[in-house]
Design an enzyme around this catalytic site. Structure first.
Site, PDB file in Angstrom:
ATOM      1  CB  THR A  25      -0.933  -0.001   1.227  1.00 34.19           C
ATOM      2  OG1 THR A  25      -1.843  -1.093   1.103  1.00 34.19           O
ATOM      3  CG2 THR A  25      -1.715   1.292   1.342  1.00 34.19           C
ATOM      4  CD  GLN A  97      -3.616  -7.951  -1.324  1.00 31.74           C
ATOM      5  OE1 GLN A  97      -3.603  -6.804  -0.893  1.00 31.74           O
ATOM      6  NE2 GLN A  97      -2.881  -8.914  -0.799  1.00 31.74           N
ATOM      7  CG  HIS A 177      -5.641  -8.589   1.454  1.00 30.69           C
ATOM      8  ND1 HIS A 177      -5.087  -9.428   2.402  1.00 30.69           N
ATOM      9  CD2 HIS A 177      -5.080  -7.362   1.672  1.00 30.69           C
ATOM     10  CE1 HIS A 177      -4.236  -8.736   3.148  1.00 30.69           C
ATOM     11  NE2 HIS A 177      -4.210  -7.480   2.720  1.00 30.69           N
ATOM     12  NE  ARG A 229       0.154 -11.007   1.398  1.00 29.92           N
ATOM     13  CZ  ARG A 229       0.703  -9.848   1.757  1.00 29.92           C
ATOM     14  NH1 ARG A 229      -0.056  -8.811   2.040  1.00 29.92           N
ATOM     15  NH2 ARG A 229       2.016  -9.725   1.816  1.00 29.92           N
ATOM     16  N   GLY A 324       8.559  -7.805  -0.313  1.00 34.94           N
ATOM     17  CA  GLY A 324       7.798  -6.580  -0.162  1.00 34.94           C
ATOM     18  C   GLY A 324       8.667  -5.347  -0.176  1.00 34.94           C
ATOM     19  NE  ARG A 325       8.174  -2.647   5.651  1.00 32.36           N
ATOM     20  CZ  ARG A 325       8.182  -2.433   6.968  1.00 32.36           C
ATOM     21  NH1 ARG A 325       9.334  -2.363   7.615  1.00 32.36           N
ATOM     22  NH2 ARG A 325       7.040  -2.274   7.621  1.00 32.36           N
TER      23      ARG A 325
END
Length: 367
Positions: A25, A97, A177, A229, A324-325
């Protein structure tokens, strides 16, 4: 031996490698409309085997954070079309998602400033994001109201409509999700689901909403273009269950016949510790339950994976690894993993909201 850089077939989707960009997000879609800047962001990262978009609301009621994208109006579809076209032109594959936040919302974001909806009228000990004078502000979630029994089929249909809209927008598929303390997870978990009707109480009842959503989406676009997920033990957004092991083994056994493209598992605490001594969980047993019930979908692992851990996960039978990050600050993460680094450090202050800074301005190895 299988490596991260080997191709793989995931349902109906052929992936060039096993590296997945996890949903992140970023709060850069005013009025829920995807922007050209978002097209640049995703296209920069198209070397991933699969891109999973940031969580995307299936209705206005599903919105829980300011400036997150939607997929419930034609202007949303048109905005996403530009993004999927650009990613595909760069050789990438992309799914969206589908998201309903449930109680993780604020009345300012809800239709007519109403209460967020949830399985039960239990307020989460959690924060959400509003944009004030162009600046993201973290605020407490609002008190929710319990969904009436007759409202639930309409939300299932919102998921179905959003899935069809995703295909119309050019996505290769969708991810449902059902993790991190949002609506589907709220139905699953004992702490947030205090219902006494067909959607509460027993494991079978608490899993009913999830299974209805997945069945509706898979019927609309095909199980081979549908992923899900799950996060069995994360405490994210005040998510707690008394007995997660039998709950999630039941869930995956019921998912097995739906012939999904993949299952995306968050191991441990989302974005935090992988091992939670107070919340032990056997992911191998969960996977065994899925496979023994005939589940053939790809198994995607997630949470803090580096190259060494990823290689071990593939040896242990994982099919895909989500990052992710790392993808925030490394648009060419695939090339950097192959080269063994170096890796850019992410600017946390620019994670949520804003423009190109900390979003599309990270350098690549070729720069």
């Amino acid at each position: 031996m299988t490596t991260l850089f080997d191709p793989v077939q995931v349902g109906a989707i052929h992936l060039a490698n096993r590296i997945v960009m996890a949903p992140l997000t970023r709060n850069r879609a005013p009025d829920a409309i995807p922007t050209p800047l978002m097209a640049t962001y995703y296209t920069q990262r198209a070397s991933a085997g699969l891109l999973i978009t940031e969580a995307t609301a299936i209705s206005q009621q599903a919105q829980g954070y300011a400036d997150v994208p939607g997929l419930y109006a034609q202007e949303h579809v048109e905005g996403w079309k530009a993004i999927t076209k650009s990613v595909h032109a760069a050789g990438g594959k992309i799914v969206t998602q589908l998201w309903h936040v449930g109680r993780i919302s604020h009345s300012e974001l809800q239709p007519h400033f109403g209460k967020p909806v949830a399985p039960s009228a239990a307020t989460a000990n959690a924060k959400t994001v509003l944009i004030k004078d162009g600046v993201p502000v973290f605020v407490d979630t609002s008190e929710p109201r319990a969904l009436e029994l007759e409202e639930i089929p309409g939300i299932v249909q919102d998921y179905r409509h959003a899935a069809l809209s995703a295909i119309a927008a050019g996505f290769d598929g969708v991810e449902i999700h059902a993790a991190n303390g949002y609506l589907i997870d709220q139905f699953l978990k004992t702490d947030s689901n205090r219902r006494t009707d067909d959607y509460g109480g027993s494991i079978e009842n608490r899993a009913r909403f999830l299974l209805e959503v997945v069945a509706a989406v898979a019927d609309a676009i095909g199980g081979d273009r549908t992923g899900i997920r799950l996060s069995p033990v994360t405490p994210a957004n005040d998510a707690h269950d008394a007995e997660p092991q039998p709950l999630f083994e039941h869930v995956v056994r019921e998912l097995a016949p739906m012939k999904l493209a993949y299952l995306h598992l968050i191991e441990g605490s989302t974005g935090g510790p992988r091992d939670l001594p107070e919340r032990p969980f056997d992911y191998a047993a969960m996977k065994a339950a899925y496979r023994s019930a005939g589940g053939q979908g790809a198994w995607m692992v997630n949470n803090g994976y580096d190259l060494t851990m990823s290689e071990q996960a593939l040896k242990d039978g994982a099919d895909l690894v989500a990052y992710g990050r790392s993808f925030i600050s490394n648009p060419d993460l695939v090339a950097r993993l192959k080269a063994g680094g170096p890796f850019n450090k992410a600017e946390r202050a620019t994670f949520y909201g804003g423009g190109a800074k900390g979003y599309t301005d990270y350098p690549t190895l070729a720069d």
